[in-house]
Design a protein around this motif. Structure first.
Motif: not given
Length: 512
Positions: A283, A287, A293-294, A296, A314-315, A318, A321-322, A331-332
């Protein structure tokens, strides 16, 4: 080196295996030549085998023999008992070199004898010829070489007769065991367990002799830790040795929230710590390389009510956002603006299928994030798969049971949505034209904390089960949606794909 140091500190700990018969064996200096053939034959054997199966079997046998021999060397150290006078002829350089690299310790069993037998058996059929005399000549030559290597161990005064016998017994046991080894992962964890045991125990021995005040405490503690390491990895090897039935649930138990139980930690703490470290490093590396940047992952819609997506671990940072992207295609979204954009008549549920046996799931963090966003319920299902374990190691029945549980959760939620609509009509709250009925969107998340292979593989099987994919389209679908996935035929075999894809049609025929 350990046996040499042990002999200097405690000579009585080193055993003497000489028998009256050994004194009658002559010393023949020229036998240093066939004694040296062992190393040559060892190296050449890997180039002589003709198939991958022969290569794997050869490797299993040599690794197992070395592992067991080293453990015996530690638990039962022995020393050659006779004094060997250095010869004054052309062989003296060979014996001088032997004295430097092969001290008269680690006697029982003789690895020269074990290797000679194992190599002889493994190379017996590598020369195939229509002319019988060629095959016969090759086998006579191989038998002669291996016999001379075995005899040279006592004729060069490197081993006693009991060492030869021990080497032969070890070779026979390895031959019996190697044919039962299911895959290289069993050998891998046996080797890791044995090597770790020896390193920890011997390291404790040397450290104890450096610190004389607490020498006994340090050495005993090192042996306890080493024994725990060996037992843990041996149990892990046994888990990989298990055949078709789904027994990983027994080995790696988890709570309803996806956390490994204390009982599991007690048995497999070394491998769990290693895997957690690998996961955290992965992870962190991802990163750094992605510069924050994520990326998705795109869910795949089976229909207008059900989406599926495969994911690695997944962190926690994040997850919001996912979820926003998976459920709403955004996306956000800030928490306040998200509530404004959600259709009030649409409800959501998430079904998480945890496929990793070695690490706790992130489903608890996902559940918190889902409740904070939309009060979305999260259902947790556990299908434990060991790392790099072929998907065919799980029975078809276990996959079908999992898929039926997923369908049951989906249908149950849809039934509740229909019931809610009917109750609204009964109470006189008829929906106006253009007003949406209550509906449900289900997100199915196949996730594995160590990567995507397991997640994608089981997701593909589920889509085959649903009829969304076929045996002719699943490979192109993988290439389109997961172009960087590595799902080999060994990992996701064609036979399993066909069995899952044809399951419903076969089930239907059997009910007629």
């Amino acid at each position: 080196m350990y046996s040499v140091s042990l002999y200097e500190v405690a000579p009585s700990s080193i055993h003497n295996l000489a028998t009256p018969f050994d004194s009658a064996i002559p010393f023949i200096p020229a036998m240093i030549v066939p004694y040296s053939w062992s190393l040559i034959l060892f190296v050449v054997s890997f180039f002589l085998v003709r198939t991958s199966t022969q290569l794997s079997l050869l490797s299993y046998r040599l690794i197992l023999a070395t592992i067991f021999a080293c453990l015996i060397f530690y638990f039962y150290p022995a020393r050659f008992s006779f004094n060997r006078l250095p010869p004054n002829d052309w062989t003296q350089f060979g014996y001088q070199f032997l004295q430097l690299v092969d001290k008269p310790f680690n006697q029982l069993p003789s690895l020269h004898v074990s290797y000679a037998i194992l190599l002889g058996v493994s190379l017996w059929d590598v020369v195939a010829s229509k002319k019988q005399w060629i095959s016969v000549t090759y086998r006579l030559l191989l038998t002669g070489i291996c016999t001379l290597i075995a005899l040279s161990t006592v004729l060069t005064y490197q081993h006693h007769l009991l060492d030869m016998l021990g080497g032969a017994v070890l070779a026979v046991l390895v031959l019996m065991l190697s044919n039962r080894i299911r895959n290289a992962l069993v050998i891998k964890y046996l080797a890791v367990g044995s090597i770790g045991f020896l390193l920890i125990a011997i390291g404790g021995f040397y450290f104890a002799n450096m610190s004389m005040r607490v020498s006994e405490v340090v050495e005993n503690l090192a042996i306890i830790i080493a024994a725990y390491w060996l037992i843990s990895f041996t149990m892990l090897a046994c888990a990989y040795q298990q055949a078709k039935p789904l027994r990983d649930m027994h080995w790696f138990q988890k709570s309803n929230s996806g956390r490994l139980t204390l009982y599991t930690w007690m048995r497999f703490a070394p491998i769990i710590i290693i895997y957690n470290g690998m996961s955290l490093f992965g992870q962190w590396y991802f990163k750094v390389t992605s510069r924050g940047q994520i990326h998705l992952l795109i869910p795949y819609a089976i229909n207008n009510r059900v989406k599926v997506v495969a994911s690695p671990r997944l962190r926690q940072a994040d997850l919001h956002s996912h979820l926003a992207y998976w459920l709403f295609g955004c996306t956000s979204l800030e928490r306040s603006s998200l509530a404004e954009k959600l259709p009030p008549s649409v409800h959501y549920q998430i079904i998480v299928i945890d496929l990793a046996a070695e690490i706790s799931s992130h489903v608890d963090h996902l559940e918190v994030a889902a409740k904070n966003m939309t009060s979305t319920p999260v259902h947790y299902l556990y299908l434990p798969l060991l790392d790099l374990q072929p998907l065919s190691d799980v029975l078809l029945k276990d996959y079908i049971d999992l898929f039926k549980r997923i369908d049951a959760l989906t249908q149950s939620a849809e039934t509740r949505a229909i019931t809610a609509n009917n109750e609204s009509r009964v109470k006189g709250r008829q929906l106006k034209d253009g007003q949406a009925k209550d509906s449900l969107t289900t997100l199915i998340n196949f996730h594995c904390v160590m990567g995507l292979s397991r997640s994608i593989g089981v997701q593909v099987l589920y889509l085959l089960y649903c009829g969304t994919l076929t045996i002719h389209s699943y490979q192109s679908w993988i290439e389109q949606h997961y172009p960087h996935a590595h799902l080999t035929d060994t990992y996701l075999p064609q036979s399993l794909v066909e069995a899952v894809a044809n399951y419903k049609s076969i089930e239907y025929l059997t009910t007629l």
